[in-house]
Design a protein around this motif. Structure first.
Motif, mmCIF file in Angstrom:
data_model
loop_
_atom_site.group_PDB
_atom_site.id
_atom_site.type_symbol
_atom_site.label_atom_id
_atom_site.label_comp_id
_atom_site.label_asym_id
_atom_site.label_seq_id
_atom_site.Cartn_x
_atom_site.Cartn_y
_atom_site.Cartn_z
ATOM 1 N N THR A 139 2.528 -4.903 23.656
ATOM 2 C CA THR A 139 1.600 -4.028 22.947
ATOM 3 C C THR A 139 2.249 -3.304 21.777
ATOM 4 O O THR A 139 1.578 -2.548 21.073
ATOM 5 N N ALA A 140 3.532 -3.521 21.553
ATOM 6 C CA ALA A 140 4.228 -2.855 20.446
ATOM 7 C C ALA A 140 3.831 -3.495 19.120
ATOM 8 O O ALA A 140 3.540 -4.688 19.047
ATOM 9 N N SER A 141 3.822 -2.664 18.076
ATOM 10 C CA SER A 141 3.495 -3.195 16.756
ATOM 11 C C SER A 141 4.678 -4.005 16.220
ATOM 12 O O SER A 141 5.822 -3.799 16.610
ATOM 13 N N GLY A 142 4.379 -4.897 15.308
ATOM 14 C CA GLY A 142 5.415 -5.731 14.711
ATOM 15 C C GLY A 142 6.285 -4.922 13.765
ATOM 16 O O GLY A 142 5.886 -3.873 13.257
ATOM 17 N N VAL A 143 7.497 -5.399 13.518
ATOM 18 C CA VAL A 143 8.424 -4.729 12.623
ATOM 19 C C VAL A 143 8.734 -5.664 11.474
ATOM 20 O O VAL A 143 9.088 -6.826 11.684
ATOM 21 N N SER A 144 8.599 -5.151 10.275
ATOM 22 C CA SER A 144 8.930 -5.923 9.084
ATOM 23 C C SER A 144 10.363 -5.609 8.692
ATOM 24 O O SER A 144 10.686 -4.451 8.394
ATOM 25 N N LEU A 145 11.212 -6.613 8.692
ATOM 26 C CA LEU A 145 12.604 -6.412 8.324
ATOM 27 C C LEU A 145 12.714 -5.919 6.881
ATOM 28 O O LEU A 145 13.503 -5.027 6.577
ATOM 29 N N GLU A 146 11.903 -6.467 5.991
ATOM 30 C CA GLU A 146 11.944 -6.065 4.590
ATOM 31 C C GLU A 146 11.525 -4.601 4.420
ATOM 32 O O GLU A 146 12.150 -3.846 3.670
ATOM 33 N N ASP A 199 12.975 1.126 3.559
ATOM 34 C CA ASP A 199 13.001 2.509 4.024
ATOM 35 C C ASP A 199 14.431 3.031 4.105
ATOM 36 O O ASP A 199 14.720 4.167 3.707
ATOM 37 N N GLN A 200 15.336 2.203 4.629
ATOM 38 C CA GLN A 200 16.734 2.618 4.733
ATOM 39 C C GLN A 200 17.336 2.839 3.351
ATOM 40 O O GLN A 200 18.035 3.824 3.118
ATOM 41 N N ASP A 201 17.060 1.921 2.440
ATOM 42 C CA ASP A 201 17.600 2.049 1.087
ATOM 43 C C ASP A 201 17.052 3.282 0.380
ATOM 44 O O ASP A 201 17.763 3.939 -0.379
ATOM 45 N N ALA A 202 15.794 3.606 0.628
ATOM 46 C CA ALA A 202 15.179 4.755 -0.033
ATOM 47 C C ALA A 202 15.732 6.077 0.477
ATOM 48 O O ALA A 202 15.772 7.064 -0.262
#
Length: 89
Positions: A62-69, A74-77
């Motif tokens: 039931t967990a939402s998908g994670v987009s690697l990109e 987000d990490q870079d920002a």
């Protein structure tokens, strides 16, 4: 305060071992002094260290998908992009 058993300051002092045992077993109490509610005595939530594989699998479905990109963006920002760290050369 919630509808849980009330204990007086006197009860807490005289029956502390029994009350602490009840809290350890999951019971919560409302503390009173001079007939006024003054606080709550509640058990701490214990963190589980391990989850059964079947339970993890059920939660994962039931967990939402994670987009690697998107995660990388987000990490870079938010990460400090300065290169003055001598270990990052």
């Amino acid at each position: 305060m919630s509808a849980q058993p009330e204990i007086t300051q006197h009860d807490l002092r005289n029956r502390s071992r029994q009350i602490m045992d009840a809290v350890q077993d999951g019971q919560s109490f409302t503390l009173t002094r001079d007939g006024h509610q003054i606080g709550e005595l509640i058990p701490l939530r214990r963190r589980r260290r391990f989850v059964q594989g079947s339970e993890f699998a059920a939660m994962s479905r039931t967990a939402s998908g994670v987009s690697l990109e998107a995660s990388r963006a987000d990490q870079d920002a938010t990460a400090d992009q300065e290169t003055d760290d001598p270990y990052c050369r």
